[in-house]
Design an enzyme around this catalytic site. Structure first.
Site, mmCIF file in Angstrom:
data_model
loop_
_atom_site.group_PDB
_atom_site.id
_atom_site.type_symbol
_atom_site.label_atom_id
_atom_site.label_comp_id
_atom_site.label_asym_id
_atom_site.label_seq_id
_atom_site.Cartn_x
_atom_site.Cartn_y
_atom_site.Cartn_z
ATOM 1 N N CYS A 86 -1.906 34.765 26.406
ATOM 2 C CA CYS A 86 -0.625 34.483 25.747
ATOM 3 C C CYS A 86 0.503 35.281 26.420
ATOM 4 O O CYS A 86 0.846 35.009 27.553
ATOM 5 C CB CYS A 86 -0.743 34.762 24.249
ATOM 6 S SG CYS A 86 0.633 34.090 23.333
ATOM 7 N N HIS A 176 -5.185 31.657 22.507
ATOM 8 C CA HIS A 176 -5.977 32.861 22.194
ATOM 9 C C HIS A 176 -7.478 32.541 22.169
ATOM 10 O O HIS A 176 -7.988 32.082 21.143
ATOM 11 C CB HIS A 176 -5.553 33.435 20.833
ATOM 12 C CG HIS A 176 -4.218 34.081 20.878
ATOM 13 N ND1 HIS A 176 -4.038 35.401 21.207
ATOM 14 C CD2 HIS A 176 -2.974 33.573 20.672
ATOM 15 C CE1 HIS A 176 -2.749 35.693 21.181
ATOM 16 N NE2 HIS A 176 -2.087 34.604 20.857
ATOM 17 N N GLU A 178 -9.818 34.592 21.927
ATOM 18 C CA GLU A 178 -10.536 35.591 21.118
ATOM 19 C C GLU A 178 -10.630 35.219 19.646
ATOM 20 O O GLU A 178 -11.423 35.800 18.913
ATOM 21 C CB GLU A 178 -9.878 36.970 21.283
ATOM 22 C CG GLU A 178 -8.501 37.164 20.647
ATOM 23 C CD GLU A 178 -7.339 36.660 21.511
ATOM 24 O OE1 GLU A 178 -7.557 35.771 22.349
ATOM 25 O OE2 GLU A 178 -6.202 37.140 21.307
ATOM 26 N N SER A 230 -21.067 61.649 2.516
ATOM 27 C CA SER A 230 -20.671 60.999 1.268
ATOM 28 C C SER A 230 -21.722 59.997 0.813
ATOM 29 O O SER A 230 -21.667 59.507 -0.304
ATOM 30 C CB SER A 230 -19.336 60.289 1.470
ATOM 31 O OG SER A 230 -19.539 59.150 2.298
ATOM 32 N N GLY A 231 -22.644 59.668 1.714
ATOM 33 C CA GLY A 231 -23.622 58.632 1.372
ATOM 34 C C GLY A 231 -23.144 57.259 1.803
ATOM 35 O O GLY A 231 -23.872 56.274 1.721
ATOM 36 N N GLY A 232 -21.891 57.184 2.296
ATOM 37 C CA GLY A 232 -21.362 55.921 2.820
ATOM 38 C C GLY A 232 -21.911 55.667 4.219
ATOM 39 O O GLY A 232 -22.568 56.532 4.804
ATOM 40 N N SER A 236 -23.123 58.648 6.979
ATOM 41 C CA SER A 236 -24.592 58.623 7.076
ATOM 42 C C SER A 236 -25.022 58.460 8.529
ATOM 43 O O SER A 236 -25.958 59.115 8.988
ATOM 44 C CB SER A 236 -25.173 57.470 6.256
ATOM 45 O OG SER A 236 -24.829 57.621 4.913
#
Ligand code: XMP
Length: 520
Positions: A86, A176, A178, A230-232, A236
């Site tokens: 583009c 585009h 993508e 945090s366990g996220g 992790s």
């Protein structure tokens, strides 16, 4: 600049397109490392032999606004193939002596491009057809091609929809490739990378894992690292990477603020301490958080109190451990791109509250950010490669301040108890109905309003539970998820019948913007 200076890569020069990240993702999905850098930041000296191809992104500027101060065109004289997309196509033509016409009218949406001649860029792109559907979003366009350029395909409005200078290996596309609306667009990108740039695949989760562990060992040496777990997903994966790289020199601190989801602390301890044998320090600070938040109802105050207390606890433990030199964080590539450090663009205000601000400066710790070149989906794949279980890897995001920002108004024990239960029933129902993974994030909130209901023959006067479930790419924008009526009826019944304290359930149907995902 990159995870490994010697890793072959596609360099994406960003001119401000909203799709630049998508280009990087497409290249990486094809198994090749890619890196984004702003047109204002890239200098000739940054171009080295590891760059095997350059993509010039789209962008909102016109070619006459780009001058030698904002982009050094000598970069294009370096002997590597270039693909302009583009605006990138227009600037490539302009810098090589072509003409670009400024236009007030935009060509926006789907268009057909018609094949003229064959080229390595378009091999198998058209299949056995003469035309292909592509997605356009431009106003200006190339009106005269530079010398030695040929037209490979045209559309009704864009004569020079795909162009080539075969000797220099310069390619330009007005649309585009993508975005998914462009049919078979990934094939064009794949042809550019493999047939034209001749790069070999170097970017699998296995490669990344090996590389990252090697780099971490080198960076950390014999020092100690502290990591806020945090366990996220992100923290992790960071913890498990460091565990593999440095083992017992890693200390993970997991703070129970009292605003975690039901049973969360049990799951985190089970996974990290018992199963993965990580050095885990579990801090139960429920009482402290609760005390500090007593009678606080202002959302920003809540966030600040929680953030500050979190830092205080973290500092205490870092001192206790002694001689900690590094702090590990789960910063991802989009966070970097959104910050000035990479693209030169403005830091996004929407995300500023998500960072554990102040930590590094105050504690004088050096940062370790092993995921800073990865996208979320790459982090998830890496997590699987690191033997983290699927349940952790595919969890919905959960904010640091937790349930405290999902109960507007004053926080009390009764509300926390009610909300933990409601959230648990909602999430379980999503899992039982096979909906959890179709939704980007879902939660229950407790509104500070009581309304009248009737149960059995009795009048009730209880809280309203708000349910939110959204679809999103990255949390920056979101749309609400459309449930079937039967699901809404069953979850509403379950919550009202099982939880004393709620007699009404509502569903949030606002998108982001104008709303945010969280309530506070
Ligand atoms: P908003 O509410 O800004 O949320 O639309 C966008 C995404 O960010 C999460 N979020 C946070 N994550 N600390 C975090 O780690 C925070 O303070 C925080 N606030 C919001 C939110 O859950 C959503 O996924």
């Amino acid at each position: 600049m990159s995870p490994d200076q010697n890793l072959d890569k596609v360099l994406i020069i960003d001119f401000g397109s909203q799709f630049t990240q998508l280009i990087a993702r497409r290249v990486r999905e094809l198994g090749v490392f890619s890196e984004i850098v702003s047109h204002k930041k890239i200098k000739l000296k940054d171009i080295n032999n590891s760059i095997k191809g350059i993509v010039l992104s789209g962008g909102p500027l016109n070619v006459y606004q780009i001058n030698k101060y904002s982009f050094d065109k000598k970069i294009l004289q370096f002997d590597v193939p270039v693909l302009g997309i583009c605006f990138g196509h227009q600037i490539l033509s302009k810098l090589n002596g072509g003409k670009v016409k400024q236009s007030k009218h935009r060509e926006f949406g789907l268009a057909n491009v018609y094949k003229k001649i064959n080229s390595p860029l378009t091999t198998n792109f058209f299949g056995n057809k003469k035309s292909k559907q592509v997605w356009m979003s431009h106003a200006d366009q190339v009106t005269k091609l530079p010398k030695n350029f040929k037209v490979l395909a045209s559309s009704t409005n864009s004569k020079f929809a795909i162009v080539e200078n075969k000797t220099k290996k310069y390619y330009g596309v007005q649309f585009h490739p993508e975005v998914t609306h462009t049919d078979n667009g990934k094939k064009l990108i794949s042809n550019f990378i493999f047939s034209i740039c001749k790069i070999k695949r170097n970017w699998t989760s296995k490669d990344q894992k090996k590389q990252l562990i090697k780099d971490l060992r080198q960076q950390i040496g014999n020092n100690k690292v502290i990591c806020a777990l945090s366990g996220g997903v992100d923290s992790s994966v960071v913890a498990q990477l460091l565990n593999k790289a440095i083992g017992k020199k890693l200390y993970c601190v997991f703070v129970n603020t009292g605003f975690l989801r039901k049973n969360e602390e049990v799951q985190v301890i089970q996974t990290f301490k018992r199963r993965l044998k990580i050095n885990l320090i579990y801090v139960n600070a429920e009482k402290e958080f609760f005390k500090k938040l007593k009678n606080v109802s202002d959302p920003e105050k809540k966030r600040k109190i929680i953030g500050n207390l979190f830092i205080k606890i973290f500092e205490q433990y870092s001192k206790k451990i002694k001689n900690v030199k590094f702090l590990a964080q789960g910063t991802l590539y989009p966070d970097l791109i959104e910050s000035k450090s990479v693209t030169g663009s403005q830091t996004s205000k929407i995300k500023s509250h998500h960072n554990v601000g102040g930590l590094p400066k105050k504690m004088n710790l050096k940062l370790v950010e092993p995921l800073k070149f990865l996208f979320k989906d790459e982090v998830r794949k890496l997590g699987l490669e690191l033997n983290l279980n699927k349940e952790i890897i595919s969890r919905h995001p959960f904010p640091g301040p937790g349930l405290a920002i999902r109960m507007p108004g004053i926080i009390n024990n009764e509300k926390i108890k009610i909300l933990k239960e409601a959230d648990y029933y909602f999430i379980q129902a999503l899992k039982n109905h096979g909906l959890y993974h179709k939704i980007w994030q879902a939660y229950a909130a407790l509104l500070p309003v009581k309304t009248v209901g009737v149960m059995g023959d009795n009048r009730t006067y209880e809280y309203i539970c708000l349910l939110r479930a959204i679809t999103s790419e990255d949390g920056m924008t979101a749309d609400y998820y459309e449930f079937k009526k039967s699901f809404m009826q069953s979850i509403s019944n379950k919550i009202v019948n099982s939880i004393r304290g709620i007699n009404r359930v509502v569903y949030d149907v606002t998108s982001k913007p104008p709303s945010t995902i969280e309530l506070e």
